[in-house]
Enzyme design. Structure first.
Site, PDB file in Angstrom:
ATOM      1  N   ASP A   1      23.726   7.499  -7.259  1.00  0.00           N
ATOM      2  CA  ASP A   1      24.188   8.971  -8.210  1.00  0.00           C
ATOM      3  C   ASP A   1      23.073   9.216  -9.263  1.00  0.00           C
ATOM      4  O   ASP A   1      23.405  10.299  -9.863  1.00  0.00           O
ATOM      5  CB  ASP A   1      25.670   8.548  -8.769  1.00  0.00           C
ATOM      6  CG  ASP A   1      25.362   7.304  -9.460  1.00  0.00           C
ATOM      7  OD1 ASP A   1      26.472   6.622  -9.019  1.00  0.00           O
ATOM      8  OD2 ASP A   1      24.527   6.952 -10.153  1.00  0.00           O
TER       9      ASP A   1
ATOM     10  N   GLN B   1      21.893  -0.291  -7.040  1.00  0.00           N
ATOM     11  CA  GLN B   1      22.331  -0.044  -5.491  1.00  0.00           C
ATOM     12  C   GLN B   1      23.100   1.408  -5.485  1.00  0.00           C
ATOM     13  O   GLN B   1      23.362   1.692  -4.305  1.00  0.00           O
ATOM     14  CB  GLN B   1      23.543  -0.942  -5.080  1.00  0.00           C
ATOM     15  CG  GLN B   1      22.901  -2.680  -5.400  1.00  0.00           C
ATOM     16  CD  GLN B   1      24.152  -3.669  -4.872  1.00  0.00           C
ATOM     17  OE1 GLN B   1      24.183  -4.004  -3.903  1.00  0.00           O
ATOM     18  NE2 GLN B   1      24.929  -3.954  -5.991  1.00  0.00           N
ATOM     19  N   ASN B   2      23.262   1.779  -6.576  1.00  0.00           N
ATOM     20  CA  ASN B   2      23.778   3.228  -6.712  1.00  0.00           C
ATOM     21  C   ASN B   2      22.920   4.484  -6.219  1.00  0.00           C
ATOM     22  O   ASN B   2      21.542   4.332  -6.663  1.00  0.00           O
ATOM     23  CB  ASN B   2      24.559   3.527  -7.894  1.00  0.00           C
ATOM     24  CG  ASN B   2      25.741   2.366  -8.316  1.00  0.00           C
ATOM     25  OD1 ASN B   2      26.005   1.782  -7.263  1.00  0.00           O
ATOM     26  ND2 ASN B   2      25.832   2.157  -9.513  1.00  0.00           N
TER      27      ASN B   2
ATOM     28  N   HIS C   1      18.836   1.765  -2.880  1.00  0.00           N
ATOM     29  CA  HIS C   1      19.341   2.393  -1.849  1.00  0.00           C
ATOM     30  C   HIS C   1      19.027   3.825  -1.881  1.00  0.00           C
ATOM     31  O   HIS C   1      19.790   4.549  -1.249  1.00  0.00           O
ATOM     32  CB  HIS C   1      20.794   2.148  -1.699  1.00  0.00           C
ATOM     33  CG  HIS C   1      21.131   0.815  -1.586  1.00  0.00           C
ATOM     34  ND1 HIS C   1      22.382  -0.100  -1.700  1.00  0.00           N
ATOM     35  CD2 HIS C   1      20.375  -0.318  -1.070  1.00  0.00           C
ATOM     36  CE1 HIS C   1      22.547  -1.197  -1.457  1.00  0.00           C
ATOM     37  NE2 HIS C   1      21.079  -1.551  -1.147  1.00  0.00           N
TER      38      HIS C   1
ATOM     39  N   PRO D   1      34.379   6.604  -6.811  1.00  0.00           N
ATOM     40  CA  PRO D   1      35.087   5.338  -6.216  1.00  0.00           C
ATOM     41  C   PRO D   1      34.026   4.371  -5.669  1.00  0.00           C
ATOM     42  O   PRO D   1      32.917   4.802  -5.307  1.00  0.00           O
ATOM     43  CB  PRO D   1      35.858   6.113  -5.007  1.00  0.00           C
ATOM     44  CG  PRO D   1      35.564   7.250  -4.726  1.00  0.00           C
ATOM     45  CD  PRO D   1      34.788   7.861  -5.824  1.00  0.00           C
ATOM     46  N   ASP D   2      34.238   3.041  -6.042  1.00  0.00           N
ATOM     47  CA  ASP D   2      33.423   2.181  -5.306  1.00  0.00           C
ATOM     48  C   ASP D   2      33.852   2.173  -4.229  1.00  0.00           C
ATOM     49  O   ASP D   2      34.162   2.943  -3.341  1.00  0.00           O
ATOM     50  CB  ASP D   2      33.571   0.816  -6.200  1.00  0.00           C
ATOM     51  CG  ASP D   2      34.688   0.053  -5.628  1.00  0.00           C
ATOM     52  OD1 ASP D   2      35.132  -0.779  -6.246  1.00  0.00           O
ATOM     53  OD2 ASP D   2      35.524   0.741  -5.104  1.00  0.00           O
ATOM     54  N   PHE D   3      33.192   1.267  -3.115  1.00  0.00           N
ATOM     55  CA  PHE D   3      33.120   1.094  -1.810  1.00  0.00           C
ATOM     56  C   PHE D   3      34.496   0.288  -1.390  1.00  0.00           C
ATOM     57  O   PHE D   3      35.211   0.478  -0.418  1.00  0.00           O
ATOM     58  CB  PHE D   3      31.973   0.694  -1.051  1.00  0.00           C
ATOM     59  CG  PHE D   3      30.979   1.443  -1.447  1.00  0.00           C
ATOM     60  CD1 PHE D   3      29.870   1.564  -2.170  1.00  0.00           C
ATOM     61  CD2 PHE D   3      30.574   2.802  -0.640  1.00  0.00           C
ATOM     62  CE1 PHE D   3      28.947   2.326  -2.836  1.00  0.00           C
ATOM     63  CE2 PHE D   3      29.607   3.553  -0.554  1.00  0.00           C
ATOM     64  CZ  PHE D   3      28.712   3.538  -1.746  1.00  0.00           C
ATOM     65  N   ARG D   4      34.178  -1.017  -1.894  1.00  0.00           N
ATOM     66  CA  ARG D   4      35.202  -2.155  -1.252  1.00  0.00           C
ATOM     67  C   ARG D   4      36.573  -2.450  -2.186  1.00  0.00           C
ATOM     68  O   ARG D   4      37.193  -3.383  -1.470  1.00  0.00           O
ATOM     69  CB  ARG D   4      34.405  -3.404  -1.128  1.00  0.00           C
ATOM     70  CG  ARG D   4      33.379  -3.183  -0.001  1.00  0.00           C
ATOM     71  CD  ARG D   4      32.319  -4.087   0.013  1.00  0.00           C
ATOM     72  NE  ARG D   4      31.363  -3.930   1.244  1.00  0.00           N
ATOM     73  CZ  ARG D   4      30.109  -2.979   0.961  1.00  0.00           C
ATOM     74  NH1 ARG D   4      29.985  -2.752  -0.333  1.00  0.00           N
ATOM     75  NH2 ARG D   4      29.456  -2.807   1.778  1.00  0.00           N
TER      76      ARG D   4
ATOM     77  N   ASN E   1      32.255  -8.057 -14.205  1.00  0.00           N
ATOM     78  CA  ASN E   1      32.863  -7.411 -12.881  1.00  0.00           C
ATOM     79  C   ASN E   1      34.127  -7.713 -13.234  1.00  0.00           C
ATOM     80  O   ASN E   1      34.614  -8.805 -13.927  1.00  0.00           O
ATOM     81  CB  ASN E   1      32.196  -8.190 -11.967  1.00  0.00           C
ATOM     82  CG  ASN E   1      32.310  -7.260 -10.600  1.00  0.00           C
ATOM     83  OD1 ASN E   1      31.767  -6.099 -10.541  1.00  0.00           O
ATOM     84  ND2 ASN E   1      32.890  -7.985  -9.771  1.00  0.00           N
TER      85      ASN E   1
HETATM   86  N1  APR Z   1      34.955  -2.451 -13.650  1.00  0.00           N
HETATM   87  C1  APR Z   1      34.546  -3.722 -13.172  1.00  0.00           C
HETATM   88  N2  APR Z   1      34.090  -3.998 -12.144  1.00  0.00           N
HETATM   89  C2  APR Z   1      34.534  -3.039 -11.213  1.00  0.00           C
HETATM   90  C3  APR Z   1      35.084  -1.719 -11.690  1.00  0.00           C
HETATM   91  C4  APR Z   1      35.102  -1.456 -13.079  1.00  0.00           C
HETATM   92  N3  APR Z   1      35.390  -0.398 -13.373  1.00  0.00           N
HETATM   93  N4  APR Z   1      35.097  -1.068 -10.489  1.00  0.00           N
HETATM   94  C5  APR Z   1      34.884  -1.856  -9.491  1.00  0.00           C
HETATM   95  N5  APR Z   1      34.403  -3.037  -9.898  1.00  0.00           N
HETATM   96  C6  APR Z   1      33.922  -3.926  -9.141  1.00  0.00           C
HETATM   97  C7  APR Z   1      34.916  -4.342  -7.698  1.00  0.00           C
HETATM   98  O1  APR Z   1      35.751  -5.236  -8.051  1.00  0.00           O
HETATM   99  C8  APR Z   1      33.959  -4.751  -6.858  1.00  0.00           C
HETATM  100  O2  APR Z   1      33.410  -6.202  -7.007  1.00  0.00           O
HETATM  101  O3  APR Z   1      32.552  -3.536  -8.626  1.00  0.00           O
HETATM  102  C9  APR Z   1      32.298  -4.159  -7.140  1.00  0.00           C
HETATM  103  C10 APR Z   1      32.085  -3.048  -6.425  1.00  0.00           C
HETATM  104  O4  APR Z   1      31.738  -3.398  -5.151  1.00  0.00           O
HETATM  105  P1  APR Z   1      31.444  -2.727  -3.980  1.00  0.00           P
HETATM  106  O5  APR Z   1      32.409  -1.482  -3.689  1.00  0.00           O
HETATM  107  O6  APR Z   1      30.922  -3.324  -2.670  1.00  0.00           O
HETATM  108  O7  APR Z   1      29.887  -1.746  -4.372  1.00  0.00           O
HETATM  109  P2  APR Z   1      28.665  -2.439  -4.036  1.00  0.00           P
HETATM  110  O8  APR Z   1      28.669  -3.739  -4.459  1.00  0.00           O
HETATM  111  O9  APR Z   1      27.758  -1.347  -5.120  1.00  0.00           O
HETATM  112  O10 APR Z   1      28.369  -2.104  -2.739  1.00  0.00           O
HETATM  113  C11 APR Z   1      26.959  -2.473  -2.338  1.00  0.00           C
HETATM  114  O11 APR Z   1      27.330  -1.519  -0.110  1.00  0.00           O
HETATM  115  O12 APR Z   1      28.177   0.208   1.104  1.00  0.00           O
HETATM  116  C12 APR Z   1      27.155  -0.330   0.689  1.00  0.00           C
HETATM  117  O13 APR Z   1      25.432   0.932   0.281  1.00  0.00           O
HETATM  118  C13 APR Z   1      26.506   0.677  -0.445  1.00  0.00           C
HETATM  119  O14 APR Z   1      25.156   0.348  -2.335  1.00  0.00           O
HETATM  120  C14 APR Z   1      26.347  -0.064  -1.724  1.00  0.00           C
HETATM  121  C15 APR Z   1      26.316  -1.385  -1.450  1.00  0.00           C
END
Ligand code: APR
Length: 328
Positions: free
Chosen positions: A119, A116-117, A136, A43-46, A221
């Site tokens: 993994d 930023q990942n 990171h 899962p992403d974060f936000r 995105n």
């Molecule tokens: N396809 C396109 N966009 C996507 C998908 C997908 N399958 N899944 C998620 N997204 C988009 C989301 O809409 C969001 O704009 O990717 C973005 C993810 O944002 P975050 O969850 O904030 O992740 P990230 O930007 O990598 O966070 C940066 O924050 O918590 C810290 O250290 C952590 O490296 C991380 C940093």
């Protein structure tokens, strides 16, 4: 998936790929975030409902990023280890988006990747070590501490501190080479490709703004982020990043090669898991890891007997709910 509305002089993915074909773009710098790995099961974060931060309420955190803040981790490491257990990259295989990055390198178009990942899936997809900086950090190589689900304590010289995987937490400094590498790569870039990030965390969130204005930027995105759309030469490929990068490959005439690169990468990862006798088929879900961390935290914080009973009842209900859902 939608791309920027075409107007006579506004660049599109097609004009970008035409520039690549005629050699006007040959040095692509890439910035990736957690969105790139969501289709690998991380899962992403936000993201509002599916993001990690939306699933940590049982931990009663002071703020969502707390588990990744060094000052919070030092006194309360359980949430970090709960998340790490559920999100360990050994459970994940590279997605087609990671394979696209390896394809760019195979075709001599990859300038550099800033990720930023943590993994390590870019490397799993076949990107060379010298072509990517996990800004990171990376917890790709720390298994035992994370898999045990317990918080490992440092025993060196009676230290007693919490062992922290090799990732950069909020409040810590980035790898020393980052600033110089960013300046060097942005000065040589013919294109900046930004994939799967909310651009919420500095200093990487500032990178697209630092790019010289004559260099085109492509955003792949779900939604528009940062200052994308503010420049005449921005190209917005909105929607799922795997779809957007497949479209990019198709316009480059590399769609078949992309699938081959991806399938090979997945096979390599599976062989690695096999070789390492990795059988994490019963990896606990994030919800299960969070529930057990909440229990440990409350036990450790010595909550009153009554409060403990209430929490245990709540957790028992939660676990029953999780098990019932899994049994369906
Ligand atoms: N396809 C396109 N966009 C996507 C998908 C997908 N399958 N899944 C998620 N997204 C988009 C989301 O809409 C969001 O704009 O990717 C973005 C993810 O944002 P975050 O969850 O904030 O992740 P990230 O930007 O990598 O966070 C940066 O924050 O918590 C810290 O250290 C952590 O490296 C991380 C940093």
């Amino acid at each position: 998936m939608s791309t920027t509305p075409s107007s006579p002089d506004k660049p599109t993915l097609s004009t970008i790929t035409a520039s690549i074909h005629r050699g006007a773009i040959k040095n692509i710098v890439v910035l990736v975030g957690a969105g790139l790995s969501t289709s690998s099961g991380l899962p992403d974060f936000r993201s509002p409902d599916t993001g990690l931060y939306a699933k940590l309420s049982a931990l009663a955190l002071p703020y969502p990023e707390a588990p990744f803040h060094i000052s919070y981790f030092n006194h309360t490491p359980e949430p970090f280890y709960a998340i790490a257990r559920a999100r360990h990259p050994m459970n994940a295989k590279p997605a087609v988006g990671h394979a696209f990055l390896a394809l760019l390198e195979r075709r001599g178009m990859l300038g550099y990747i800033f990720s930023q990942n943590v993994d390590g899936l870019e490397r799993d997809a076949g990107v060379s070590e010298e072509k990517v900086l996990n800004v990171h950090g990376s917890w790709k190589d720390q298994h035992c501490a994370i898999l045990s689900g317990t918080v490992p304590i440092c025993l060196k010289d009676g230290c007693g501190g919490n062992v922290k995987p090799d990732i950069v937490m909020f409040g810590e400094s980035l790898p020393g080479e980052f600033a110089g590498k960013e300046e060097e790569m942005l000065s040589q870039a013919d294109l900046l490709l930004v994939v799967g990030t909310s651009l919420k965390v500095a200093p990487l969130s500032e990178m697209p703004r630092k790019l010289p204005t004559h260099v085109p930027r492509v955003l792949v995105n779900r939604e528009i982020v940062g200052d994308f759309g503010s420049r005449e030469n921005d190209v917005l490929v909105l929607g799922d990043c795997d779809d957007g990068l497949r479209e990019f490959a198709r316009k480059l005439g590399l769609e078949e090669e992309l699938e081959i690169v991806w399938k090979d990468a997945v096979k390599r990862k599976e062989a690695e898991l096999e070789r390492d006798n990795w059988d994490d088929g019963n990896a606990p879900t994030l919800e299960e890891c969070v529930a057990s961390a909440a229990e440990k935290m409350n036990m450790r914080m010595g909550v009153s007997e009554g409060h403990r009973r209430m929490l245990q009842g709540h957790l028992a209900d939660k676990m029953a709910g999780i098990m019932a859902k899994r049994a369906q």
